[in-house]
Design an enzyme around this catalytic site. Structure first.
Site, PDB file in Angstrom:
ATOM      1  N   ARG A   1       0.838  -1.217   0.000  1.00 37.65           N
ATOM      2  CA  ARG A   1       0.000   0.000   0.000  1.00 37.65           C
ATOM      3  C   ARG A   1       0.864   1.254   0.000  1.00 37.65           C
ATOM      4  NH1 ARG A   1      -3.017  -4.585   0.105  1.00 37.65           N
ATOM      5  NH2 ARG A   1      -5.121  -3.973  -0.478  1.00 37.65           N
TER       6      ARG A   1
ATOM      7  N   LYS B   1      14.136  -6.951   4.217  1.00 36.90           N
ATOM      8  CA  LYS B   1      14.356  -6.018   5.329  1.00 36.90           C
ATOM      9  C   LYS B   1      15.683  -6.257   6.082  1.00 36.90           C
ATOM     10  CE  LYS B   1       9.676  -4.552   6.497  1.00 36.90           C
ATOM     11  NZ  LYS B   1       8.728  -4.461   7.600  1.00 36.90           N
TER      12      LYS B   1
ATOM     13  N   ASP C   1       8.795   0.957  11.786  1.00 29.30           N
ATOM     14  CA  ASP C   1       7.618   0.162  12.180  1.00 29.30           C
ATOM     15  C   ASP C   1       7.262   0.352  13.653  1.00 29.30           C
ATOM     16  OD1 ASP C   1       6.876  -0.946   9.754  1.00 29.30           O
ATOM     17  OD2 ASP C   1       8.123  -2.729   9.992  1.00 29.30           O
TER      18      ASP C   1
ATOM     19  N   TYR D   1      -3.715  -5.663   8.909  1.00 27.94           N
ATOM     20  CA  TYR D   1      -4.532  -4.537   8.419  1.00 27.94           C
ATOM     21  C   TYR D   1      -5.423  -4.918   7.241  1.00 27.94           C
ATOM     22  CZ  TYR D   1      -0.776  -4.221   5.002  1.00 27.94           C
ATOM     23  OH  TYR D   1       0.132  -4.531   4.031  1.00 27.94           O
TER      24      TYR D   1
ATOM     25  N   GLY E   1      -4.615  -2.293  12.448  1.00 24.88           N
ATOM     26  CA  GLY E   1      -3.255  -2.256  11.915  1.00 24.88           C
ATOM     27  C   GLY E   1      -3.023  -1.194  10.851  1.00 24.88           C
TER      28      GLY E   1
HETATM   29  N1  LIG Z   1       0.251  -2.828  10.199  1.00 24.44           N
HETATM   30  C1  LIG Z   1       1.483  -2.816   9.731  1.00 24.44           C
HETATM   31  O1  LIG Z   1       2.060  -1.775   9.400  1.00 24.44           O
HETATM   32  C2  LIG Z   1       2.237  -4.118   9.636  1.00 24.44           C
HETATM   33  C3  LIG Z   1       3.636  -4.123   9.553  1.00 24.44           C
HETATM   34  C4  LIG Z   1       4.298  -5.354   9.465  1.00 24.44           C
HETATM   35  C5  LIG Z   1       3.557  -6.540   9.446  1.00 24.44           C
HETATM   36  N2  LIG Z   1       2.201  -6.488   9.515  1.00 24.44           N
HETATM   37  C6  LIG Z   1       1.403  -7.720   9.526  1.00 24.44           C
HETATM   38  O2  LIG Z   1       1.824  -8.519  10.616  1.00 24.44           O
HETATM   39  C7  LIG Z   1       1.677  -9.898  10.314  1.00 24.44           C
HETATM   40  C8  LIG Z   1       2.968 -10.632  10.655  1.00 24.44           C
HETATM   41  O3  LIG Z   1       4.013 -10.167   9.817  1.00 24.44           O
HETATM   42  P1  LIG Z   1       5.520 -10.666  10.009  1.00 24.44           P
HETATM   43  O4  LIG Z   1       6.336  -9.935   9.013  1.00 24.44           O
HETATM   44  O5  LIG Z   1       5.928 -10.655  11.433  1.00 24.44           O
HETATM   45  O6  LIG Z   1       5.398 -12.199   9.547  1.00 24.44           O
HETATM   46  P2  LIG Z   1       6.360 -13.405   9.927  1.00 24.44           P
HETATM   47  O7  LIG Z   1       7.729 -12.939  10.242  1.00 24.44           O
HETATM   48  O8  LIG Z   1       6.158 -14.417   8.844  1.00 24.44           O
HETATM   49  O9  LIG Z   1       5.723 -14.001  11.299  1.00 24.44           O
HETATM   50  C9  LIG Z   1       4.474 -14.637  11.288  1.00 24.44           C
HETATM   51  C10 LIG Z   1       4.019 -14.888  12.720  1.00 24.44           C
HETATM   52  O10 LIG Z   1       2.713 -15.477  12.684  1.00 24.44           O
HETATM   53  C11 LIG Z   1       2.748 -16.748  13.334  1.00 24.44           C
HETATM   54  N3  LIG Z   1       1.872 -17.711  12.656  1.00 24.44           N
HETATM   55  C12 LIG Z   1       1.711 -17.879  11.324  1.00 24.44           C
HETATM   56  N4  LIG Z   1       0.801 -18.864  11.082  1.00 24.44           N
HETATM   57  C13 LIG Z   1       0.390 -19.326  12.296  1.00 24.44           C
HETATM   58  C14 LIG Z   1      -0.534 -20.319  12.723  1.00 24.44           C
HETATM   59  N5  LIG Z   1      -1.225 -21.068  11.836  1.00 24.44           N
HETATM   60  N6  LIG Z   1      -0.716 -20.506  14.055  1.00 24.44           N
HETATM   61  C15 LIG Z   1      -0.037 -19.754  14.961  1.00 24.44           C
HETATM   62  N7  LIG Z   1       0.853 -18.782  14.617  1.00 24.44           N
HETATM   63  C16 LIG Z   1       1.070 -18.579  13.299  1.00 24.44           C
HETATM   64  C17 LIG Z   1       4.193 -17.193  13.225  1.00 24.44           C
HETATM   65  O11 LIG Z   1       4.457 -18.175  14.214  1.00 24.44           O
HETATM   66  P3  LIG Z   1       5.683 -19.223  13.997  1.00 24.44           P
HETATM   67  O12 LIG Z   1       6.918 -18.485  14.446  1.00 24.44           O
HETATM   68  O13 LIG Z   1       5.323 -20.360  14.880  1.00 24.44           O
HETATM   69  O14 LIG Z   1       5.702 -19.583  12.545  1.00 24.44           O
HETATM   70  C18 LIG Z   1       4.910 -15.863  13.495  1.00 24.44           C
HETATM   71  O15 LIG Z   1       4.894 -15.529  14.865  1.00 24.44           O
HETATM   72  C19 LIG Z   1       1.272  -9.958   8.833  1.00 24.44           C
HETATM   73  O16 LIG Z   1      -0.125 -10.134   8.750  1.00 24.44           O
HETATM   74  C20 LIG Z   1       1.647  -8.586   8.295  1.00 24.44           C
HETATM   75  O17 LIG Z   1       0.819  -8.173   7.229  1.00 24.44           O
HETATM   76  C21 LIG Z   1       1.519  -5.305   9.628  1.00 24.44           C
END
Ligand SMILES: NC(=O)c1ccc[n+]([C@@H]2O[C@H](COP(=O)([O-])OP(=O)(O)OC[C@H]3O[C@@H](n4cnc5c(N)ncnc54)[C@H](OP(=O)(O)O)[C@@H]3O)[C@@H](O)[C@H]2O)c1
Length: 277
Positions: free
Chosen positions: A15, A65, A102, A219, A240
């Protein structure tokens, strides 16, 4: 004309172009902001040719990143603590600087949407230990939050974060995620659960105090099942999208020289591009 971009692989979902082009228009700035799809093996070469491509700055999104932080000539304290960069800029000498905005985005939005969230006597519960969790933890610790209970499906990833962020964080088992909510003042979901195309976050809020704040950094959709459930029982809910909008502010100011405002109109424009739960 000044130019910036967002670099990702894939990048179509980002976005950032919608946010920055809105501000460029709003502030009548002669500038451009584009999306650049760059595969991991080409990322280093892309950064080397950054100035030649006419760019003075960029946002960096997945999967670049960590690499962006490694390749930059200097990095601010937030990027170093989080271990990843999402904002880059070139100085006049051609040096590449890295920041991570962030944590700033998450905390600024939290302060705006839920003033008084910081009840240091009550623990904060953070779900998830991925890349976004690092930014949220850094922001919470810098803001002086009380004890943080961290729960992640893969417990070892949560344990690893305690090494980076210290003793303020106590790791609990993922199976405890409902029980730990008793007495908490702030619950933050940083997992990708609840996002479009992913399963729902399976969490019973029954024991969560009614005055606790519930924040979801997912979000898309804007209103996750978690936020809807929190709102339905009277908890303050923080979505978010605000984090996404506020994290863009420091980069835009750095590249284009104007500190932009996050307005209801911008929120509306970006929200229109999101799906429903
Ligand atoms: N609002 C914003 O500005 C912003 C900024 C950044 C990210 N985000 C959002 O935040 C989310 C996470 O992003 P990220 O970059 O941190 O992703 P990431 O590094 O891939 O981490 C994913 C997280 O979700 C957990 N997870 C995934 N599938 C799961 C399941 N089935 N059951 C339990 N836990 C599960 C993972 O656990 P494991 O470690 O066990 O795999 C890990 O803790 C995304 O939806 C992203 O769009 C939003």
């Amino acid at each position: 004309m000044r130019s910036a971009c967002v670099i990702g692989w894939p990048v179509e979902h980002s976005r950032s172009p919608a946010i920055h082009t809105y501000w460029l228009k709003q502030y009548k700035i002669d500038g451009s902001y584009r999306a650049e799809a760059v595969p991991p093996e080409e990322f280093a070469a892309f950064l080397k040719s950054f100035a030649a491509r006419g760019y003075s700055g960029a946002n960096v999104t997945l999967p670049h990143k960590e690499e962006a932080l490694r390749l930059a000539d200097s990095a601010d304290a937030a990027a170093q603590a989080i271990g990843a960069a999402n904002t880059l800029w070139l100085d006049e000498a051609g040096k590449l600087h890295a920041s991570n905005t962030d944590a700033y985005g998450f905390m600024t939005n939290l302060e705006q949407q839920a003033p008084g969230w910081n009840d240091k006597k009550r623990p904060v519960v953070v779900l998830g230990a991925g890349g976004a969790a690092r930014a949220v933890l850094h922001g919470l610790i810098e803001a002086g939050a009380g004890k943080i209970l961290l729960l992640n499906r893969s417990r070892d990833r949560a344990e690893a974060l305690t090494k980076s962020f210290g003793r303020k964080i106590e790791v609990n088992d993922w199976s405890q995620r409902t029980d730990v909510l008793a007495g908490t003042g702030l619950l933050v979901n940083t997992t990708s659960l609840g996002m479009i195309g992913k399963p729902r976050l399976d969490l019973d809020l029954a024991v969560l105090p009614k005055d606790a704040v519930v924040a979801d950094i997912v979000y898309n959709p804007l209103e996750t099942h978690l936020l809807a459930a929190a709102r339905a029982r009277g908890n303050r809910a923080v979505d978010g999208l605000g984090m996404l909008l506020y994290q863009a502010v420091p980069g835009f100011e750095r590249w284009f020289g104007v500190r932009p405002e996050v307005t209801p109109e911008l929120r509306k424009q970006v929200a229109m591009t999101l799906g429903r739960q």
